[in-house]
Motif scaffolding. Structure first.
Motif, PDB file in Angstrom:
ATOM      1  N   ALA A  74       0.741  -1.265  -0.158  1.00  0.00           N
ATOM      2  CA  ALA A  74       0.024   0.023   0.003  1.00  0.00           C
ATOM      3  C   ALA A  74       0.806   1.445   0.165  1.00  0.00           C
ATOM      4  O   ALA A  74       1.853   1.287   0.728  1.00  0.00           O
ATOM      5  CB  ALA A  74      -0.783   0.037   1.079  1.00  0.00           C
ATOM      6  N   CYS A  75       0.483   2.180  -0.833  1.00  0.00           N
ATOM      7  CA  CYS A  75       1.395   3.381  -1.049  1.00  0.00           C
ATOM      8  C   CYS A  75       0.492   4.706  -0.818  1.00  0.00           C
ATOM      9  O   CYS A  75      -0.764   4.778  -1.460  1.00  0.00           O
ATOM     10  CB  CYS A  75       2.102   3.519  -2.407  1.00  0.00           C
ATOM     11  N   ARG A  76       0.996   5.411   0.206  1.00  0.00           N
ATOM     12  CA  ARG A  76       0.145   6.755   0.486  1.00  0.00           C
ATOM     13  C   ARG A  76      -1.148   6.507   0.837  1.00  0.00           C
ATOM     14  O   ARG A  76      -2.249   7.181   0.415  1.00  0.00           O
ATOM     15  CB  ARG A  76       0.288   7.765  -0.541  1.00  0.00           C
ATOM     16  N   SER A  77      -1.377   5.518   1.782  1.00  0.00           N
ATOM     17  CA  SER A  77      -2.713   5.051   2.143  1.00  0.00           C
ATOM     18  C   SER A  77      -3.163   6.049   3.357  1.00  0.00           C
ATOM     19  O   SER A  77      -2.323   6.235   4.094  1.00  0.00           O
ATOM     20  CB  SER A  77      -2.656   3.745   2.705  1.00  0.00           C
ATOM     21  N   ARG A  78      -4.163   6.106   3.404  1.00  0.00           N
ATOM     22  CA  ARG A  78      -4.880   6.818   4.592  1.00  0.00           C
ATOM     23  C   ARG A  78      -5.908   6.020   5.107  1.00  0.00           C
ATOM     24  O   ARG A  78      -6.623   6.122   6.218  1.00  0.00           O
ATOM     25  CB  ARG A  78      -5.788   8.059   4.213  1.00  0.00           C
ATOM     26  N   ALA A  79      -5.789   4.301   4.927  1.00  0.00           N
ATOM     27  CA  ALA A  79      -6.864   3.597   5.531  1.00  0.00           C
ATOM     28  C   ALA A  79      -6.508   3.281   6.865  1.00  0.00           C
ATOM     29  O   ALA A  79      -5.357   3.296   7.341  1.00  0.00           O
ATOM     30  CB  ALA A  79      -6.476   2.211   4.904  1.00  0.00           C
ATOM     31  N   CYS A  80      -7.403   3.320   7.706  1.00  0.00           N
ATOM     32  CA  CYS A  80      -7.582   3.123   9.242  1.00  0.00           C
ATOM     33  C   CYS A  80      -8.222   1.896   9.502  1.00  0.00           C
ATOM     34  O   CYS A  80      -9.268   1.590   8.780  1.00  0.00           O
ATOM     35  CB  CYS A  80      -8.168   4.199   9.933  1.00  0.00           C
ATOM     36  N   TYR A  81      -7.706   0.990  10.551  1.00  0.00           N
ATOM     37  CA  TYR A  81      -8.264  -0.235  10.648  1.00  0.00           C
ATOM     38  C   TYR A  81      -8.949  -0.543  11.990  1.00  0.00           C
ATOM     39  O   TYR A  81      -8.449  -0.041  13.284  1.00  0.00           O
ATOM     40  CB  TYR A  81      -7.207  -1.443  10.558  1.00  0.00           C
ATOM     41  N   VAL A  96      -5.116 -10.091  18.526  1.00  0.00           N
ATOM     42  CA  VAL A  96      -6.003  -8.891  18.119  1.00  0.00           C
ATOM     43  C   VAL A  96      -4.967  -7.516  17.980  1.00  0.00           C
ATOM     44  O   VAL A  96      -4.108  -7.388  19.076  1.00  0.00           O
ATOM     45  CB  VAL A  96      -7.167  -8.553  19.084  1.00  0.00           C
ATOM     46  N   HIS A  97      -5.257  -6.820  16.679  1.00  0.00           N
ATOM     47  CA  HIS A  97      -4.235  -5.610  17.013  1.00  0.00           C
ATOM     48  C   HIS A  97      -4.651  -4.599  15.840  1.00  0.00           C
ATOM     49  O   HIS A  97      -5.796  -4.845  15.074  1.00  0.00           O
ATOM     50  CB  HIS A  97      -2.982  -6.073  16.398  1.00  0.00           C
ATOM     51  N   ALA A  98      -4.302  -3.487  15.735  1.00  0.00           N
ATOM     52  CA  ALA A  98      -4.413  -2.499  14.686  1.00  0.00           C
ATOM     53  C   ALA A  98      -3.449  -1.684  14.284  1.00  0.00           C
ATOM     54  O   ALA A  98      -2.478  -1.572  15.361  1.00  0.00           O
ATOM     55  CB  ALA A  98      -5.661  -1.554  15.052  1.00  0.00           C
ATOM     56  N   CYS A  99      -2.957  -1.361  13.152  1.00  0.00           N
ATOM     57  CA  CYS A  99      -1.983  -0.364  12.921  1.00  0.00           C
ATOM     58  C   CYS A  99      -2.693   0.776  11.928  1.00  0.00           C
ATOM     59  O   CYS A  99      -2.983   0.480  11.068  1.00  0.00           O
ATOM     60  CB  CYS A  99      -0.798  -1.229  12.246  1.00  0.00           C
ATOM     61  N   ASN A 100      -2.514   1.870  12.640  1.00  0.00           N
ATOM     62  CA  ASN A 100      -3.151   3.014  11.783  1.00  0.00           C
ATOM     63  C   ASN A 100      -2.004   4.321  11.753  1.00  0.00           C
ATOM     64  O   ASN A 100      -1.003   4.409  12.638  1.00  0.00           O
ATOM     65  CB  ASN A 100      -4.171   3.405  12.433  1.00  0.00           C
ATOM     66  N   PRO A 101      -2.037   4.998  10.682  1.00  0.00           N
ATOM     67  CA  PRO A 101      -1.233   6.166  10.431  1.00  0.00           C
ATOM     68  C   PRO A 101      -1.694   7.136  11.488  1.00  0.00           C
ATOM     69  O   PRO A 101      -2.498   7.434  12.192  1.00  0.00           O
ATOM     70  CB  PRO A 101      -1.624   6.726   9.024  1.00  0.00           C
ATOM     71  N   LEU A 102      -0.504   8.075  11.654  1.00  0.00           N
ATOM     72  CA  LEU A 102      -0.622   9.226  12.642  1.00  0.00           C
ATOM     73  C   LEU A 102      -1.920   9.874  12.040  1.00  0.00           C
ATOM     74  O   LEU A 102      -2.058  10.313  11.023  1.00  0.00           O
ATOM     75  CB  LEU A 102       0.777  10.040  12.790  1.00  0.00           C
ATOM     76  N   PRO A 103      -2.446  10.919  12.966  1.00  0.00           N
ATOM     77  CA  PRO A 103      -3.620  11.598  12.578  1.00  0.00           C
ATOM     78  C   PRO A 103      -3.275  12.642  11.301  1.00  0.00           C
ATOM     79  O   PRO A 103      -2.241  13.167  11.168  1.00  0.00           O
ATOM     80  CB  PRO A 103      -4.034  12.389  13.888  1.00  0.00           C
ATOM     81  N   ASP A 104      -4.182  12.661  10.132  1.00  0.00           N
ATOM     82  CA  ASP A 104      -4.099  13.423   9.116  1.00  0.00           C
ATOM     83  C   ASP A 104      -2.717  13.088   8.499  1.00  0.00           C
ATOM     84  O   ASP A 104      -2.320  14.170   7.763  1.00  0.00           O
ATOM     85  CB  ASP A 104      -4.519  14.944   9.774  1.00  0.00           C
ATOM     86  N   THR A 105      -2.332  12.195   8.352  1.00  0.00           N
ATOM     87  CA  THR A 105      -1.171  11.604   7.499  1.00  0.00           C
ATOM     88  C   THR A 105      -1.388  10.489   6.649  1.00  0.00           C
ATOM     89  O   THR A 105      -2.365   9.545   6.872  1.00  0.00           O
ATOM     90  CB  THR A 105       0.051  11.461   8.260  1.00  0.00           C
ATOM     91  N   VAL A 106      -0.597  10.336   5.753  1.00  0.00           N
ATOM     92  CA  VAL A 106      -0.623   9.178   4.853  1.00  0.00           C
ATOM     93  C   VAL A 106       0.649   8.172   5.296  1.00  0.00           C
ATOM     94  O   VAL A 106       1.714   8.672   5.746  1.00  0.00           O
ATOM     95  CB  VAL A 106      -0.714   9.557   3.231  1.00  0.00           C
ATOM     96  N   TRP A 107       0.376   6.861   4.819  1.00  0.00           N
ATOM     97  CA  TRP A 107       1.774   6.041   5.201  1.00  0.00           C
ATOM     98  C   TRP A 107       1.510   5.057   4.197  1.00  0.00           C
ATOM     99  O   TRP A 107       0.669   4.771   3.448  1.00  0.00           O
ATOM    100  CB  TRP A 107       1.627   5.413   6.466  1.00  0.00           C
ATOM    101  N   SER A 108       2.875   4.417   3.887  1.00  0.00           N
ATOM    102  CA  SER A 108       3.077   3.299   3.053  1.00  0.00           C
ATOM    103  C   SER A 108       3.477   2.101   3.651  1.00  0.00           C
ATOM    104  O   SER A 108       4.473   2.514   4.646  1.00  0.00           O
ATOM    105  CB  SER A 108       4.099   3.873   1.947  1.00  0.00           C
ATOM    106  N   TYR A 109       3.023   1.006   3.444  1.00  0.00           N
ATOM    107  CA  TYR A 109       3.492  -0.322   4.132  1.00  0.00           C
ATOM    108  C   TYR A 109       3.440  -1.555   3.264  1.00  0.00           C
ATOM    109  O   TYR A 109       2.599  -1.453   2.056  1.00  0.00           O
ATOM    110  CB  TYR A 109       2.698  -0.368   5.307  1.00  0.00           C
ATOM    111  N   GLN A 110       3.962  -2.791   3.616  1.00  0.00           N
ATOM    112  CA  GLN A 110       3.848  -3.990   3.119  1.00  0.00           C
ATOM    113  C   GLN A 110       3.369  -4.713   4.214  1.00  0.00           C
ATOM    114  O   GLN A 110       3.770  -4.753   5.294  1.00  0.00           O
ATOM    115  CB  GLN A 110       5.105  -4.434   2.585  1.00  0.00           C
TER     116      GLN A 110
END
Length: 262
Positions: A21-28, A71-85
């Protein structure tokens, strides 16, 4: 620039699935997988949250190893995008091929060399290389993970109270069982069940059911099932309901998830 996401799957290597995922704003929402999962942060800060109150900040190059069922969640800092694999490995396959990584504890790794090896291995998975070469690279990476020094997070799974065992048995037999039915199985009031179940699993019974449905939907989508049929089979009100829940857990719509398999 809008965010992008891509999945890789190969019928010749059914024990592994990968995502970029590149420049994602998705929150889980807090969730769990039946697979052993490995996440890598490529850009942007994020917060890893388990079933307890603790939070861990992740940065570029961080790796997170998450056991099946944690059980977990990994989310970007507020109002930011992130890229991950994100890599998902069949739990039984992992136990047979990399037992040293199996356990109940989520682990954060801060190792530039290991992160670089992960990126090279994942790029190989997405390439046109042969299945044997891909599998060899995967096994080599897992061996390097087992040898790396790690900073374990507090265990996210606790022994399940005996009183809740009939609840899980009921959920396996009847995934859409009602809260009163689940409470009756544990000989608790609905309120008592919610409190005990959340303390033991990190989720309410309803959230646990939705997570089970999403994991089952993943398998059915990979098998080519029609979205409307899957929604009906899993007890969702309609196709739109499944789409909303699936995206909240997986960060992508069911249609895109199915269509981006390799």
């Amino acid at each position: 620039m809008p965010g992008t996401a891509a999945f890789w799957r190969d019928a010749r290597l059914p024990h592994v699935e990968s995502r970029r995922a590149c420049r994602s704003r998705a929150c889980y929402k807090p969730h769990s997988h039946p697979t052993f999962s490995i996440g890598a942060i490529d850009a942007g800060g994020s917060i890893f949250t388990g079933s307890k109150d603790g939070q861990v900040a992740l940065g570029n190059g961080s790796l997170v190893l998450v056991p099946a069922g944690c059980v977990h969640a990994c989310n970007p800092l507020p109002d930011t995008v992130w890229s991950y694999q994100m890599l998902h490995l069949d739990a039984r396959w992992l136990q047979a091929h990399a037992p040293a990584l199996d356990g109940d504890t989520a682990t954060v790794l801060h190792c530039p060399q290991l992160y670089a090896q992960f990126c090279a291995m994942n790029a190989l998975l997405f390439s046109k290389a042969g299945a044997a070469e891909k599998d060899a690279a995967l096994l080599a990476f897992l061996g390097a993970c087992a040898s790396a020094r790690a900073d374990p997070l507090p265990s996210e799974r606790k022994p399940l109270p005996r009183q809740l065992a009939p609840v899980l048995a009921t959920l396996q037999a009847r995934p859409s069982a009602s809260l009163p039915q689940l409470a009756q199985a544990a000989d608790l009031s609905p309120y008592q069940l919610i409190r005990a179940f959340r303390a033991a699993t990190g989720m309410t019974p309803h959230a646990y059911q939705l997570n089970m449905h999403v994991n089952r939907a993943r398998s059915r989508l990979q098998a080519g099932g029609a979205l409307a049929d899957i929604a009906c089979e899993l007890g969702f009100a309609d196709q739109s309901h499944l789409q909303r829940v699936f995206k909240a857990h997986a960060g992508i719509t069911p249609g895109r998830y199915r269509g981006q398999g390799g």
